[in-house]
Design an enzyme around this catalytic site. Structure first.
Site, PDB file in Angstrom:
ATOM      1  N   HIS A   1       0.844  -1.198   0.000  1.00  0.00           N
ATOM      2  CA  HIS A   1       0.000   0.000   0.000  1.00  0.00           C
ATOM      3  C   HIS A   1       0.882   1.251   0.000  1.00  0.00           C
ATOM      4  O   HIS A   1       0.833   2.070   0.926  1.00  0.00           O
ATOM      5  CB  HIS A   1      -0.924  -0.006   1.232  1.00  0.00           C
ATOM      6  CG  HIS A   1      -2.337   0.388   0.912  1.00  0.00           C
ATOM      7  ND1 HIS A   1      -3.173  -0.390   0.167  1.00  0.00           N
ATOM      8  CD2 HIS A   1      -3.050   1.508   1.236  1.00  0.00           C
ATOM      9  CE1 HIS A   1      -4.350   0.198   0.056  1.00  0.00           C
ATOM     10  NE2 HIS A   1      -4.293   1.366   0.681  1.00  0.00           N
TER      11      HIS A   1
ATOM     12  N   TYR B   1     -12.139 -11.512  -5.371  1.00  0.00           N
ATOM     13  CA  TYR B   1     -10.894 -10.732  -5.434  1.00  0.00           C
ATOM     14  C   TYR B   1     -10.473 -10.306  -4.036  1.00  0.00           C
ATOM     15  O   TYR B   1      -9.328 -10.544  -3.611  1.00  0.00           O
ATOM     16  CB  TYR B   1     -11.141  -9.527  -6.337  1.00  0.00           C
ATOM     17  CG  TYR B   1     -10.024  -8.510  -6.442  1.00  0.00           C
ATOM     18  CD1 TYR B   1      -8.819  -8.827  -7.058  1.00  0.00           C
ATOM     19  CD2 TYR B   1     -10.207  -7.207  -5.983  1.00  0.00           C
ATOM     20  CE1 TYR B   1      -7.812  -7.877  -7.196  1.00  0.00           C
ATOM     21  CE2 TYR B   1      -9.212  -6.247  -6.119  1.00  0.00           C
ATOM     22  CZ  TYR B   1      -8.015  -6.583  -6.727  1.00  0.00           C
ATOM     23  OH  TYR B   1      -7.030  -5.633  -6.854  1.00  0.00           O
TER      24      TYR B   1
END
Length: 338
Positions: free
Chosen positions: A182, A223
């Site tokens: 991230h 996902y």
């Protein structure tokens, strides 16, 4: 501290992966020979628009395929300025892919700047604070501390540059690692999917024009579940298996679709006959077609018909209106009654 040359992402190549790699490679061998003729510039552009719309929809952008197409064509639409900017940025990023190398930090940061310009102040810069990812009120992932981001990304890009792993696998690993690290305050999902497409493009250029993102969008719950499983096990294997399956599905769909885009595909023809001279809601059209899976209906029937102007909305300025109906355009009526 782990040196870039020593870094090894945590994953295991499973029999399911090997099987998917073999199937995808075999399908690509058959498909690539036809694709240069089948994927006309018009179809390549249409597939790219589908990829952009799907990737942004995953990030809660509400613009429809028709609206995204209009934005890319430079037309004015009624929409939130931020969502319109997201479309313009994403199109610019996908168009710039040929100039980028997946293992280069400069290109990675340039891609983020293109994706996020005019949207965040930190475009092209790693995040400066710590961040957690929430689904609703539940914390599902705590990203590594901000001061570790530069080293983690350097390790990942160095591994990507030197790995002998199959590009199908390395692209999935890179996608997962970007989501795990991230690295940016915003836009991580978008750049993760873009960077995987870039890696796949260097293996088979035609994969840059297959809307893999559309499959991910239609299987969005899977996902996110595969990302969560990979986090729980500190191992990218579940995510790699999911993404390989999604790539296989996208290639399968491309290999069985009608390449002649100036003709009405079978699903669109069925939709035109179902609507006929009426104005019908989504529910009414699906009932007439005996369909129950909304993502399949949107992807194979509704969006292609809208994009090629076979049908139109009765309320074009409010595409998500609960009273929205669809009717045939003059082009659609001409086809229905030649």
């Amino acid at each position: 501290m782990v040196k870039p040359a020593d870094y090894q992402p945590p994953y295991t190549v499973t029999p399911a992966m090997v099987s998917d790699i073999a199937e995808i490679s075999e399908m690509m061998g058959r498909y690539t020979a036809l694709a240069e003729q089948a994927l006309t510039p018009r179809l390549r552009r249409a597939n790219r628009i589908r990829s952009i719309q799907a990737s942004l929809e995953i990030e809660n952008n509400t613009l429809t395929l028709e609206q995204v197409t209009a934005v890319i064509e430079g037309k004015r639409i009624l929409g939130h300025p931020r969502e319109i900017q997201e479309v313009q940025n994403a199109f610019a990023a996908y168009e710039a892919m040929p100039t980028w190398r997946a293992s280069e930090k400069h290109d990675f940061l340039a891609a983020h700047k293109t994706l996020m310009q005019s949207l965040v102040n930190e475009a092209r810069h790693y995040r400066s604070g710590d961040v957690g990812i929430f689904r609703g009120e539940q914390l599902v992932h705590m990203a590594p501390p901000a001061d570790r981001v530069p080293t983690l990304i350097a390790n990942l890009l160095a591994w990507l540059k030197n790995t002998a792993e199959h590009p199908l696998v390395s692209s999935c690993i890179c996608h997962y690692e970007i989501e795990f690290i991230h690295p940016f305050a915003d836009g991580n999902g978008r750049i993760g999917r873009l960077w995987q497409t870039l890696i796949l493009k260097h293996w088979k250029p035609i994969l840059a024009y297959l809307p893999i993102e559309s499959v991910v969008r239609d299987r969005q719950n899977d996902y996110y579940q595969s990302l969560a499983l990979a986090d729980q096990h500190a191992d990218a294997t579940p995510f790699i298996e999911f993404m390989l399956n999604a790539i296989k599905e996208a290639v399968e769909e491309a290999g069985t679709s009608d390449p002649v885009t100036d003709l009405v595909t079978d699903p669109v023809a069925a939709l035109l006959k179902a609507i006929s001279t009426n104005a019908l809601s989504t529910k009414e059209i699906m009932q007439a077609l005996n369909l129950s899976h909304r993502p399949t209906f949107r992807k194979n029937y509704l969006y292609p018909a809208l994009q090629d102007s076979w049908i139109e909305r009765t309320q074009p300025d409010t595409p998500t209106s609960p009273t929205q109906r669809y009717r045939l355009t003059r082009k659609g009526l001409t086809w229905l009654k030649p």
